[in-house]
Design an enzyme around this catalytic site. Structure first.
Site, PDB file in Angstrom:
ATOM      1  N   CYS A   2       0.822  -1.208   0.000  1.00 46.64           N
ATOM      2  CA  CYS A   2       0.000   0.000   0.000  1.00 46.64           C
ATOM      3  C   CYS A   2       0.857   1.260   0.000  1.00 46.64           C
ATOM      4  O   CYS A   2       2.016   1.240   0.361  1.00 46.64           O
ATOM      5  CB  CYS A   2      -0.891   0.013   1.245  1.00 46.64           C
ATOM      6  SG  CYS A   2      -1.875  -1.462   1.417  1.00 46.64           S
ATOM      7  N   ARG A  27       4.465   0.758  -6.288  1.00 46.45           N
ATOM      8  CA  ARG A  27       4.473  -0.182  -5.157  1.00 46.45           C
ATOM      9  C   ARG A  27       3.471  -1.318  -5.356  1.00 46.45           C
ATOM     10  O   ARG A  27       3.459  -2.275  -4.602  1.00 46.45           O
ATOM     11  CB  ARG A  27       4.148   0.569  -3.855  1.00 46.45           C
ATOM     12  CG  ARG A  27       5.155   1.645  -3.512  1.00 46.45           C
ATOM     13  CD  ARG A  27       4.591   2.667  -2.542  1.00 46.45           C
ATOM     14  NE  ARG A  27       4.337   2.116  -1.231  1.00 46.45           N
ATOM     15  CZ  ARG A  27       5.263   2.109  -0.244  1.00 46.45           C
ATOM     16  NH1 ARG A  27       6.454   2.620  -0.468  1.00 46.45           N
ATOM     17  NH2 ARG A  27       4.991   1.621   0.934  1.00 46.45           N
ATOM     18  N   TRP A  77      -3.136  -2.404  -1.581  1.00 42.87           N
ATOM     19  CA  TRP A  77      -2.742  -3.721  -2.122  1.00 42.87           C
ATOM     20  C   TRP A  77      -3.459  -4.713  -1.225  1.00 42.87           C
ATOM     21  O   TRP A  77      -3.066  -4.902  -0.076  1.00 42.87           O
ATOM     22  CB  TRP A  77      -1.224  -3.857  -2.040  1.00 42.87           C
ATOM     23  CG  TRP A  77      -0.639  -5.038  -2.744  1.00 42.87           C
ATOM     24  CD1 TRP A  77      -0.845  -5.414  -4.047  1.00 42.87           C
ATOM     25  CD2 TRP A  77       0.264  -6.011  -2.199  1.00 42.87           C
ATOM     26  NE1 TRP A  77      -0.126  -6.537  -4.334  1.00 42.87           N
ATOM     27  CE2 TRP A  77       0.557  -6.937  -3.239  1.00 42.87           C
ATOM     28  CE3 TRP A  77       0.859  -6.192  -0.973  1.00 42.87           C
ATOM     29  CZ2 TRP A  77       1.429  -8.015  -3.051  1.00 42.87           C
ATOM     30  CZ3 TRP A  77       1.725  -7.268  -0.792  1.00 42.87           C
ATOM     31  CH2 TRP A  77       1.984  -8.163  -1.824  1.00 42.87           C
ATOM     32  N   ASN A 103      -1.156   0.887   6.045  1.00 40.69           N
ATOM     33  CA  ASN A 103      -0.308  -0.042   5.317  1.00 40.69           C
ATOM     34  C   ASN A 103       0.177  -1.059   6.339  1.00 40.69           C
ATOM     35  O   ASN A 103       0.736  -0.697   7.366  1.00 40.69           O
ATOM     36  CB  ASN A 103       0.891   0.702   4.701  1.00 40.69           C
ATOM     37  CG  ASN A 103       1.794  -0.263   3.925  1.00 40.69           C
ATOM     38  OD1 ASN A 103       1.363  -1.361   3.577  1.00 40.69           O
ATOM     39  ND2 ASN A 103       3.021   0.150   3.691  1.00 40.69           N
ATOM     40  N   GLY A 104      -0.111  -2.354   6.077  1.00 37.19           N
ATOM     41  CA  GLY A 104       0.315  -3.404   7.011  1.00 37.19           C
ATOM     42  C   GLY A 104      -0.844  -4.335   7.293  1.00 37.19           C
ATOM     43  O   GLY A 104      -1.771  -4.445   6.505  1.00 37.19           O
ATOM     44  N   GLU A 483      19.362 -15.307 -10.391  1.00 35.95           N
ATOM     45  CA  GLU A 483      18.837 -13.956 -10.624  1.00 35.95           C
ATOM     46  C   GLU A 483      18.249 -13.851 -12.033  1.00 35.95           C
ATOM     47  O   GLU A 483      17.179 -13.265 -12.216  1.00 35.95           O
ATOM     48  CB  GLU A 483      19.933 -12.920 -10.409  1.00 35.95           C
ATOM     49  CG  GLU A 483      19.511 -11.492 -10.687  1.00 35.95           C
ATOM     50  CD  GLU A 483      18.325 -11.023  -9.829  1.00 35.95           C
ATOM     51  OE1 GLU A 483      17.944 -11.729  -8.878  1.00 35.95           O
ATOM     52  OE2 GLU A 483      17.743  -9.973 -10.156  1.00 35.95           O
ATOM     53  N   LYS A 487      14.301 -12.778 -12.704  1.00 38.87           N
ATOM     54  CA  LYS A 487      13.953 -11.639 -13.579  1.00 38.87           C
ATOM     55  C   LYS A 487      12.934 -12.063 -14.630  1.00 38.87           C
ATOM     56  O   LYS A 487      11.941 -11.391 -14.872  1.00 38.87           O
ATOM     57  CB  LYS A 487      15.214 -11.082 -14.239  1.00 38.87           C
ATOM     58  CG  LYS A 487      16.081 -10.261 -13.307  1.00 38.87           C
ATOM     59  CD  LYS A 487      15.568  -8.883 -13.116  1.00 38.87           C
ATOM     60  CE  LYS A 487      15.103  -8.396 -11.806  1.00 38.87           C
ATOM     61  NZ  LYS A 487      15.280  -9.001 -10.558  1.00 38.87           N
ATOM     62  N   GLU A 490       9.436 -12.944 -12.926  1.00 39.00           N
ATOM     63  CA  GLU A 490       8.627 -11.904 -12.264  1.00 39.00           C
ATOM     64  C   GLU A 490       8.065 -10.888 -13.252  1.00 39.00           C
ATOM     65  O   GLU A 490       7.053 -10.259 -12.956  1.00 39.00           O
ATOM     66  CB  GLU A 490       9.393 -11.220 -11.145  1.00 39.00           C
ATOM     67  CG  GLU A 490      10.593 -10.404 -11.537  1.00 39.00           C
ATOM     68  CD  GLU A 490      11.223  -9.716 -10.321  1.00 39.00           C
ATOM     69  OE1 GLU A 490      10.500  -9.295  -9.403  1.00 39.00           O
ATOM     70  OE2 GLU A 490      12.447  -9.623 -10.298  1.00 39.00           O
ATOM     71  N   HIS A 506      21.312 -35.594 -12.080  1.00 39.09           N
ATOM     72  CA  HIS A 506      20.757 -36.296 -10.916  1.00 39.09           C
ATOM     73  C   HIS A 506      19.239 -36.222 -10.873  1.00 39.09           C
ATOM     74  O   HIS A 506      18.638 -36.359  -9.806  1.00 39.09           O
ATOM     75  CB  HIS A 506      21.390 -35.742  -9.637  1.00 39.09           C
ATOM     76  CG  HIS A 506      22.874 -35.939  -9.600  1.00 39.09           C
ATOM     77  ND1 HIS A 506      23.458 -37.157  -9.421  1.00 39.09           N
ATOM     78  CD2 HIS A 506      23.880 -35.058  -9.811  1.00 39.09           C
ATOM     79  CE1 HIS A 506      24.777 -37.038  -9.477  1.00 39.09           C
ATOM     80  NE2 HIS A 506      25.056 -35.759  -9.710  1.00 39.09           N
ATOM     81  N   LYS A 606       6.965  -3.473  -4.769  1.00 37.33           N
ATOM     82  CA  LYS A 606       8.370  -3.068  -4.771  1.00 37.33           C
ATOM     83  C   LYS A 606       9.032  -3.398  -3.437  1.00 37.33           C
ATOM     84  O   LYS A 606      10.186  -3.781  -3.387  1.00 37.33           O
ATOM     85  CB  LYS A 606       8.497  -1.567  -5.040  1.00 37.33           C
ATOM     86  CG  LYS A 606       9.937  -1.083  -5.091  1.00 37.33           C
ATOM     87  CD  LYS A 606      10.730  -1.777  -6.166  1.00 37.33           C
ATOM     88  CE  LYS A 606      12.182  -1.368  -6.184  1.00 37.33           C
ATOM     89  NZ  LYS A 606      12.979  -2.211  -7.148  1.00 37.33           N
TER      90      LYS A 606
HETATM   91  C1  AGP Z   1      13.475  -8.545  -7.254  1.00 43.30           C
HETATM   92  O1  AGP Z   1      13.381  -8.103  -8.596  1.00 43.30           O
HETATM   93  C2  AGP Z   1      12.138  -8.513  -6.552  1.00 43.30           C
HETATM   94  N1  AGP Z   1      11.522  -7.261  -6.668  1.00 43.30           N
HETATM   95  C3  AGP Z   1      12.218  -9.059  -5.139  1.00 43.30           C
HETATM   96  O2  AGP Z   1      12.702 -10.382  -5.202  1.00 43.30           O
HETATM   97  C4  AGP Z   1      13.111  -8.260  -4.158  1.00 43.30           C
HETATM   98  O3  AGP Z   1      14.466  -8.449  -4.483  1.00 43.30           O
HETATM   99  C5  AGP Z   1      12.857  -8.809  -2.745  1.00 43.30           C
HETATM  100  O4  AGP Z   1      11.496  -8.580  -2.421  1.00 43.30           O
HETATM  101  C6  AGP Z   1      13.755  -8.156  -1.682  1.00 43.30           C
HETATM  102  O5  AGP Z   1      13.517  -6.785  -1.656  1.00 43.30           O
HETATM  103  P1  AGP Z   1      14.573  -5.840  -0.869  1.00 43.30           P
HETATM  104  O6  AGP Z   1      15.892  -5.976  -1.563  1.00 43.30           O
HETATM  105  O7  AGP Z   1      14.004  -4.461  -0.961  1.00 43.30           O
HETATM  106  O8  AGP Z   1      14.649  -6.343   0.549  1.00 43.30           O
END
Ligand code: AGP
Length: 611
Positions: A2, A27, A77, A103-104, A483, A487, A490, A506, A606
Site C-alpha cells: 500500500c 508499489r 494492495w 499499510n500493514g 537472478e 527476472k 517476475e 541427478h 516493490k
Molecule cells: C526482485 O526483482 C524482486 N523485486 C524481489 O525479489 C526483491 O528483491 C525482494 O522482495 C527483496 O527486496 P529488498 O531488496 O528491498 O529487501
C-alpha cells in the site's frame, strides 16, 4: 504494497494527494481513495475507486472536484478483503468522523471487530483497517491523540496509519510500527508519505518515523511522541537526489531506465570507495581487530538481494577464507541459526523495509550477531536498525524488478570481500590490485554490454514464446542463474528454473526435450570446460541453448550453442556484475514482447512489508 500520502496546509489537498499517490503506483495496488475535510460542510469528503488511480483521478477531475486543505490518500494492495470500492481506503468510522489509511496488517482485527460489534458498531467492509477507524471513534471523547493512544495499546501487527478527524480538521495523526512512514516538513504545511518520492515535489526536508512513534501534523509543524506519549525531537534529513531520478526520463519503462543507469550507479557506488589503490569505507565501524575476530558470516536477504548473497558467498569465502552461510530471511528465524558475538550478519535489502529481512535482522541481533546492512534507501528501517550500513547510492529504484540495486549491492559485497581479505592478509597483492583495477573499469565495460543490447532483443524475439526456461551454471554462474531466472519469472510470467549444471544429471535433465530453452551461463573461465560439457549434455537431448560467456570463449561456445551472448573479460570476482546485465535485458525484452506490465508485475510489490 500500500501507499499512503497526507497533507495539511493552505493549498487544496486533493490534487496534492493524487499526485503523491501517482508517485507511489510502482508499489503495486488494486484500488485507491482520498478523504479531505471540507470547511464548507464541516465533514469528511471521502472518495474511493477500485482499479487504477486514473479511475479515481477522473472521478475527482484531478482533484478539482474536492475542496479542502487537509486530507489523506491511499493506494491499496489487498490483504484482508477483495479489491472493491467499499474495501478501499480511507476506511471511515460509523459516525463518519474518523478516516484512516493503513499499510500493514492488524493481526487481531477479528477479535476487536467482534468486541465492537457486541457494542453495537456496524461494519461495512471486510478490511482489518476499518477496525482501527471504528476503535478510534469508540475511544474518542474529544481528545483524538488520547483515543489513538488507547487504540495502539489494543491492536497487534504491522501498521503505518494516517488518521483524519472531522472534529480536529487542522491536523493529521500518523503512527508507525513495522511499516515505513515518512514525515515531510514544509513552509506552513506538513506531509505524510510511505516514501520520499510522493512528496519530493513539495519538500526535501524529511523525517523517518521509528516503530511506536506517533506524529501530529499541523500547518505550524510536526510534533512527535514516543510510545509513552512523551514528546520527542525528530532528526530532519535533507533529500538531495532529483525528482527526475524518480521519473521515467523518456524511457518506456522504469525498469529499462534503471538497467541503463547501472554504469552511472556503479560509479556513484564504487568510485568514492577506492582511494589511492585501496578500498575505503568512510566512517566504517568494523575495526581490523573485529574483522580478525569474525568466525562466520551470515548473509540474510530475500529475492534478488538473496541472489546477491549467493554470489557474495563464493567471492567472500574464496578471498577471506571466512565461512559464509546464506539464508533466506523468511527461513532464518525458524532454522535455529548458529549466531554468536563472532558472527557478522550481512543484511541485504534494496528498500530497507522488507519485513522478512527486518525480522531476521532482529533475530540475529537477539542472538548476539553484529549487523552490517547493504541498503539502497537512505534512512530506511533496516539501515537504522543496523550496527553498520553501507549504502549502494544507486538512487531511487522504481521498477518492481530490481536491477541497478542488485548490481551495486554486488559491487559493495565485492569491495567488502577485498577489504576484509586485505586486512586478513588472505589476498595476494597482484590479485588485489587487478581486482580493483577491473572494478574501476566495470562501468565502462557494462556500457559496452548495454551497447550490444540489440543482439539480446533479437534472441528474445526468438524465444519469448517458450513456456519454460532453464538457467544452468556452475559456481558463481549458478548463483547468477538464480537472478536471471527470477527476472524472467517476475516480469514475463514464464516459468523458469535455475539449476547447478552438475546437478542436472541427478534428475532434472529428464525434463529436457526437443526445443527446451536452456540459458547456459559459462562466464567462469576456470570452469568453462565443465560448462561446455553441460551444454553438450542438454543439446544432445534436443535443447535450444542460449549461452552467456566471455568474449575470449565466444568461438568455442559458438560451435555448440544455438546462440551466444558475450560479456567483456574481467576479473573473476566481477563476472556476475557484468553477466547479470544481459539476463536483465533478456527478461525485459521477453516481457515487452509478451505485452506484460513490466514496471508493475501482477501480484508483486516493490517492497514487501507483510510476512
Ligand atoms: C526482485 O526483482 C524482486 N523485486 C524481489 O525479489 C526483491 O528483491 C525482494 O522482495 C527483496 O527486496 P529488498 O531488496 O528491498 O529487501
Amino acid at each position: 504494497m500500500c501507499g499512503i500520502v497526507g497533507y495539511v496546509g493552505s493549498e487544496q489537498a486533493a490534487p496534492i494527494l493524487l499526485d503523491g499517490l501517482a508517485r507511489l503506483e510502482y508499489r503495486g495496488y488494486d484500488s485507491a481513495g482520498v478523504a479531505v475535510y471540507s470547511q464548507r460542510t464541516g465533514t469528511l469528503s471521502v472518495h474511493k475507486a477500485k482499479g487504477r488511480l486514473q479511475v479515481l483521478s477522473d472521478l475527482l477531475q484531478g482533484g478539482a472536484a474536492v475542496e479542502g486543505t487537509v486530507g489523506i490518500g491511499h493506494t491499496r494492495w489487498a490483504t484482508h478483503g477483495a479489491p472493491s470500492d467499499v474495501n478501499s481506503h480511507p476506511q471511515v468510522s460509523q459516525g463518519g468522523k474518523i478516516a484512516v489509511v493503513h499499510n500493514g496488517i492488524i493481526e487481531n482485527y477479528a477479535e476487536l471487530k467482534s468486541f465492537l460489534m457486541d457494542k453495537g458498531v456496524t461494519f461495512v467492509s471486510e478490511t482489518d483497517t476499518e477496525v482501527v477507524a471504528q476503535l478510534i471513534e469508540y475511544f474518542y471523547d474529544g481528545d483524538l491523540l488520547q483515543a489513538v493512544g488507547r487504540v495502539l495499546h489494543r491492536i497487534q501487527g504491522a501498521y503505518a496509519l494516517g488518521i483524519l478527524c472531522a472534529d480536529v480538521p487542522d491536523q493529521l495523526i500518523a503512527v508507525r510500527k513495522d511499516s515505513p512512514l515518512i514525515l515531510g516538513y514544509g513552509e506552513g504545511c506538513s506531509f505524510l508519505a510511505s516514501d520520499v518520492t510522493a512528496i519530493l515535489r513539495h519538500t526535501r526536508e524529511v523525517g523517518y518515523m521509528e516503530d511506536g512513534e506517533i506524529a501530529v501534523l499541523t500547518r505550524e509543524g510536526i510534533q512527535c511522541y514516543n510510545h509513552l506519549m512523551q514528546p520527542i525531537q525528530k532528526e530532519i534529513f535533507h533529500v538531495d537526489w532529483e525528482i527526475d531520478a524518480a521519473e521515467k526520463g523518456g524511457y518506456e519503462h522504469f525498469m529499462f531506465k534503471e538497467i541503463m543507469e547501472q554504469p552511472e550507479a556503479l560509479r556513484r557506488c564504487v568510485f568514492p570507495r577506492i582511494r589511492e589503490g585501496e578500498v575505503y569505507f568512510e566512517g566504517f565501524g568494523l575495526t581490523e581487530d573485529y574483522i580478525r575476530s569474525i568466525g562466520k558470516i551470515y548473509i540474510v536477504a530475500c529475492g534478488s538481494s538473496y541472489h546477491v548473497g549467493m554470489v557474495g558467498k563464493y567471492n567472500l569465502e574464496r578471498l577471506t577464507r571466512i565461512p559464509v552461510e546464506v539464508a533466506l530471511a523468511s527461513e532464518f528465524r525458524y532454522m535455529d541459526p548458529i549466531v554468536d558475538e563472532h558472527t557478522l550478519v550481512m543484511v541485504i535489502s534494496q528498500s530497507g523495509e522488507t519485513l522478512d529481512t527486518m525480522a531476521a535482522l532482529r533475530e540475529a541481533r537477539r542472538l548476539g550477531g553484529r549487523i552490517l546492512s547493504i541498503v539502497n534507501v537512505v534512512g530506511s528501517s533496516i539501515a537504522r536498525e543496523s550496527d553498520e550500513v553501507l549504502y549502494t547510492w544507486a538512487g531511487p529504484e522504481i521498477a518492481v524488478a530490481t536491477t541497478k540495486a542488485y548490481s551495486t549491492q554486488m559491487a559493495l559485497i565485492d569491495l567488502l570481500a577485498l577489504y576484509f581479505a586485505r586486512v586478513l592478509g588472505t589476498v595476494e597483492e597482484e590479485n588485489y590490485r587487478s581486482a580493483l583495477k577491473e572494478m574501476l573499469l566495470l562501468p565502462a565495460k557494462m556500457e559496452s554490454v548495454l551497447e550490444d543490447r540489440d543482439d539480446i532483443q533479437y534472441f528474445a524475439s526468438q524465444y519469448f514464446n517458450h513456456n519454460s526456461v532453464f538457467y544452468i551454471g556452475r559456481n558463481v554462474d549458478y548463483a547468477l542463474g538464480l537472478e536471471g531466472s527470477l527476472k524472467l519469472k517476475e516480469i514475463s510470467y514464464i516459468h523458469s528454473e535455475a539449476y547447478a549444471s552438475g546437478e542436472l544429471k541427478h534428475g532434472t535433465i529428464s525434463l529436457v526435450e526437443d526445443g527446451t530453452l536452456v540459458v547456459a551461463l559459462a562466464t567462469c573461465g576456470r570452469l568453462f570446460e565443465k560448462a561446455m560439457s553441460n551444454v553438450v549434455e542438454v543439446k544432445s537431448r534436443g535443447a535450444d541453448v542460449l549461452a552467456l560467456t566471455t568474449k575470449s570463449h565466444r568461438e568455442e561456445m559458438a560451435r555448440t550453442a544455438n546462440a551466444v551472448i558475450t560479456i567483456p573479460d574481467t576479473h573473476e570476482l566481477l563476472l556476475p556484475s557484468l553477466g547479470v546485465v544481459p539476463l536483465q535485458l533478456f527478461a525485459y525484452y521477453v516481457a515487452l514482447m509478451r505485452g506484460c506490465d513490466i514496471d508493475k508485475p501482477r501480484n508483486l510489490a516493490k517492497s514487501v512489508t507483510v510476512e
